[in-house]
Scaffold this active site. Structure first.
Site, PDB file in Angstrom:
ATOM      1  N   GLU A  70    -178.979  57.960  13.976  1.00 58.57           N
ATOM      2  CA  GLU A  70    -179.161  59.407  13.759  1.00 58.57           C
ATOM      3  C   GLU A  70    -180.561  59.765  13.282  1.00 58.57           C
ATOM      4  OE1 GLU A  70    -176.516  57.771  12.647  1.00 58.57           O
ATOM      5  OE2 GLU A  70    -174.895  58.647  13.839  1.00 58.57           O
ATOM      6  N   HIS A 139    -165.504  62.821   7.767  1.00 58.84           N
ATOM      7  CA  HIS A 139    -165.527  63.371   9.135  1.00 58.84           C
ATOM      8  C   HIS A 139    -164.982  64.795   9.198  1.00 58.84           C
ATOM      9  CE1 HIS A 139    -166.173  59.215  10.429  1.00 58.84           C
ATOM     10  NE2 HIS A 139    -166.311  59.608  11.663  1.00 58.84           N
TER      11      HIS A 139
HETATM   12  C1  TPP Z   1    -173.366  57.503  11.061  1.00 60.87           C
HETATM   13  C2  TPP Z   1    -172.321  57.547  12.094  1.00 60.87           C
HETATM   14  N1  TPP Z   1    -172.674  57.803  13.369  1.00 60.87           N
HETATM   15  C3  TPP Z   1    -171.740  57.847  14.334  1.00 60.87           C
HETATM   16  C4  TPP Z   1    -170.432  57.642  14.033  1.00 60.87           C
HETATM   17  C5  TPP Z   1    -169.372  57.746  15.106  1.00 60.87           C
HETATM   18  N2  TPP Z   1    -168.912  56.409  15.430  1.00 60.87           N
HETATM   19  C6  TPP Z   1    -167.832  55.896  14.831  1.00 60.87           C
HETATM   20  S1  TPP Z   1    -167.552  54.328  15.300  1.00 60.87           S
HETATM   21  C7  TPP Z   1    -168.862  54.344  16.330  1.00 60.87           C
HETATM   22  C8  TPP Z   1    -169.165  53.140  17.139  1.00 60.87           C
HETATM   23  C9  TPP Z   1    -169.363  51.931  16.312  1.00 60.87           C
HETATM   24  O1  TPP Z   1    -169.605  50.848  17.126  1.00 60.87           O
HETATM   25  P1  TPP Z   1    -169.698  49.398  16.551  1.00 60.87           P
HETATM   26  O2  TPP Z   1    -170.589  49.378  15.367  1.00 60.87           O
HETATM   27  O3  TPP Z   1    -170.053  48.508  17.680  1.00 60.87           O
HETATM   28  O4  TPP Z   1    -168.251  49.085  16.025  1.00 60.87           O
HETATM   29  P2  TPP Z   1    -166.893  48.975  16.842  1.00 60.87           P
HETATM   30  O5  TPP Z   1    -166.371  50.357  16.989  1.00 60.87           O
HETATM   31  O6  TPP Z   1    -167.204  48.311  18.116  1.00 60.87           O
HETATM   32  O7  TPP Z   1    -166.001  48.173  15.962  1.00 60.87           O
HETATM   33  C10 TPP Z   1    -169.514  55.563  16.290  1.00 60.87           C
HETATM   34  C11 TPP Z   1    -170.696  55.908  17.087  1.00 60.87           C
HETATM   35  C12 TPP Z   1    -170.094  57.409  12.687  1.00 60.87           C
HETATM   36  N3  TPP Z   1    -168.823  57.248  12.308  1.00 60.87           N
HETATM   37  N4  TPP Z   1    -171.059  57.345  11.754  1.00 60.87           N
END
Ligand code: TPP
Lengths: 337, 324
Positions: A70, A139
């Site tokens: 972000e 959220h």
């Molecule tokens: C700061 C922030 N940005 C975006 C999100 C939305 N978001 C939640 S999970 C996620 C993906 C995370 O991917 P990863 O770190 O690979 O973990 P996985 O879901 O594969 O376990 C996103 C973009 C968030 N919760 N917090």
């Protein structure tokens, strides 16, 4: 006029503006959705479906899917804006501003002033905010009170599909950074939207959505609908409410509020953010300062309590201002003395 | 296979608890009774268990939005977890946190997290505390491949090295961050561990669908980080997530047959069963007995969650610093 959903008003306005001006570019996490996967780009089209189809139409240079970064997204929007582009950056959930706040607050918001007015910074930062989905404390937040408090930012909170259209177009064509707050619980709302590709709503002009003589109710976003429902109910009892949709909290339409209070003498501000240092307390203070003589009762604010947002259904519904709480507030200011 | 029979049974049981806990959630969520966002960990059990089986209650872990597996592996109460996800006031966090924010600090579980990348700096802090205490305890942060793109992760890695924090970055690379592919979003297109290497950390890599790979790798990593003065380390496990990013995700980004393939060939529970039975250390019957036991345990947790007290409006105002 066409009937359209709030979320579709977002994507169609962006598409129209991207067509009109090649400098408009979009960026954000998963706004294409599916990049680098077997399902291919556009498997998703944005988690809120507010960018669906843009990648296919405008390509990878103008619809930029980003990593989860972000701070880099907001900073890149700042850099794009200083370099002659008109970025529309999506910050998935408003809560994530925490991660990127410096780029918004100390950079984007301050360029014009710090650079002696010699620069434009035409960035739009879109984000989905608000409670109602049991998404809990990280959220669900309404963040407008923080952003409204930052000089250098314009803050927009549309409450209907038509307002999305008119206000987002104004935001994209504005030469200053604009925070565009979309309420998650409104994305599915349907309404008439003007077809005119030049349809724009100027910032700082509130909309009177119900007219009455007894109480002024000021709100915007999701809770505006709650206020309208209360006004309609009370109208049947002969109680008249002016319901004012602020549309933008910075700039704010003080005149509309003061004019109404001059007539009604009673003010209620209904706000989704917590009470301290809030939009509600700010408006109440403004009215107390500037329309004191007109007041027949103390201004009253209806906010959630000063707590983080709880998870469980029962807790979240107790947290959010309800029509009952708004109605009780109206009766309270009416019964004053 | 150096693990004792008891250790193997325990590890399998832990993985099975996570699997069944979530398979059951996946079913119950469809009925609409469970509120909010739920991100299932199914498929990655070998990582949580292979890591946490080495830890004592004094060791800390910091988790993610996909935190059920980490919580359970670190010893959080199954019933307390289920109640929390169902939003009961008897839940581990009184129904205030829900799936994404479960914590149990007494168990050394410093919290799931709704903010991607927020865990790493917290893990560094906990790791500095471990270093200061000098008792050989460590703090572990779990992060996804998506989270490794956050500035917080970069800052945390550098600070861990500078402060010689007793901390371990465990990267679970399941190839997706939400709906975006690893190959697209991770600029090196290579792996995550090499980033940690660039910060001067010793790194390890392992197969996150193979309990033994995780367990043995973590044995080495922990041996290293528990030595006072050695400072942090990082490890990357290649793994799979069996469900969508969140419950309700249509998963249009997946390839045809992909889910069937990973369920068939990359299932850590199946792989475990095959290894131990092929090696003749455990019988299918031993594992089947555990399966039955675990299913009953999960069934009971759901029964309790459904029957548990619901929160009331007054609960909104408790546990907050001040109420106006
Ligand atoms: C700061 C922030 N940005 C975006 C999100 C939305 N978001 C939640 S999970 C996620 C993906 C995370 O991917 P990863 O770190 O690979 O973990 P996985 O879901 O594969 O376990 C996103 C973009 C968030 N919760 N917090």
């Amino acid at each position: 006029m066409a009937k359209m959903m709030y979320r579709d008003a977002v994507v169609s306005t962006i598409a129209e503006e991207m067509e009109r001006d090649e400098n408009v570019v979009c960026l954000g996490e998963d706004i294409v959705g599916g990049m680098g996967t077997p399902g291919g780009p556009e498997a998703i089209g944005g988690i809120w479906s507010t960018s669906t189809g843009l990648f296919g139409k405008f390509g990878a240079d103008r619809v930029i899917d980003t990593p989860i970064s972000e701070s880099a997204i907001m900073g890149a929007a700042a850099g794009l804006a200083l370099s002659g582009k008109r970025p529309i950056a999506e910050l998935m959930f408003a809560d994530f501003i925490g991660v990127s706040l410096d780029q918004i607050w100390n950079q984007l918001a301050k360029f014009r002033y710090m650079f002696g007015g010699k620069t434009k910074c035409p960035a739009v930062i879109r984000m989905a905010y608000g409670a109602g989905y049991n998404a809990a404390a990280q959220h669900s937040q309404a963040v407008h009170q923080i952003l409204t408090g930052m000089p250098g930012l314009k803050v927009v909170m549309p409450s209907t599909p038509a307002d999305v259209k008119g206000l987002l177009r104004t935001a994209i064509r504005d030469d200053d950074p604009v925070i565009f707050l979309e309420h998650k619980a409104l994305y599915g709302m349907t309404g008439e939207v003007p077809d005119d590709k030049e349809y724009m709503i100027p910032f700082g002009h509130a909309r009177l959505t119900r007219a009455g003589q007894d109480v002024t109710i000021v709100s915007t976003g999701l809770l505006l609908g709650f206020c309208e429902a209360v006004a309609d109910k009370l109208a049947a009892e002969g109680i008249g409410c002016d319901v004012i949709d602020l549309r933008t909290t910075s700039p704010i339409d003080e005149e509309a509020i003061l004019d109404s209070v001059e007539v009604t003498g009673r003010l209620i501000v209904v706000d989704e953010a917590p009470p301290r240092c809030s939009l509600a307390s700010d408006i109440c203070a403004t009215v107390a300062e500037k329309a004191f003589a007109a007041l027949k009762a103390p201004p009253l604010s209806v906010n959630p309590p000063h707590t983080p947002i709880p998870f469980a259904r029962e807790l979240e519904s107790a947290y959010l201002p309800s029509t009952d709480k708004i109605e009780a507030a109206v009766r309270k200011v009416l019964s004053y003395r | 296979m150096q693990l004792s029979r008891e250790a193997l049974l325990r590890a399998y049981r832990q993985m099975k608890v996570i699997r069944e806990f979530e398979e059951r959630l996946h079913v119950d969520i469809q009925t609409g009774e469970i509120a909010g966002f739920t991100h299932l960990y199914c498929g990655q059990e070998a990582v949580a268990v292979g890591v946490c089986e080495h830890l004592s209650v004094e060791d800390k872990i910091v988790s993610t939005h996909r935190g059920h597996g980490h919580c359970l592996a670190k010893g959080c109460d199954v019933n307390g977890m289920m109640k929390e996800i169902w939003g009961s006031r008897e839940g581990l966090c009184k129904g205030k946190g829900g799936s994404m924010h479960i914590a149990d600090v007494d168990k050394g579980m410093l919290g799931a997290n709704g903010i991607v990348g927020a865990g790493s700096p917290i893990g560094v802090g906990a790791g500095i505390a471990c270093k200061i205490d000098g008792k050989g305890h460590v703090a572990i942060t779990f992060s996804g491949d998506g989270a490794c793109n956050q500035g917080t992760t970069f800052e945390a890695m550098n600070m861990a090295v500078v402060t010689k924090a007793a901390t371990i970055f465990v990267f679970e690379n399941n190839h997706y961050s939400e709906h975006t592919g690893f190959e697209y979003a991770v600029g090196t297109q290579k792996d995550i561990a090499s980033r940690a290497e660039a910060f001067g950390m010793k790194v390890w890599r392992g197969d996150g669908t193979d309990f033994f790979s995780v367990f043995e790798t973590m044995r080495e990593v922990l041996e290293y980080v528990r030595v006072p003065g050695n400072g942090p380390a990082a490890v990357e496990f290649d793994t799979e997530r069996f469900f969508g990013h969140f419950e309700g995700d249509p998963q249009r980004y997946r390839g045809p047959g992909e889910l069937d393939r990973i369920r068939e060939f990359r299932d850590c529970l199946k792989n475990f069963r095959k290894s131990v039975t092929d090696a003749g250390v455990l019988e299918h019957a031993d594992l089947d007995a555990l399966d039955t036991e675990v299913l009953a345990e999960i069934e009971e947790s759901v029964r309790q969650a459904k029957a548990a007290d619901r929160p009331t409006a007054e609960d909104v105002l408790t546990d907050v610093y001040i109420s106006y």
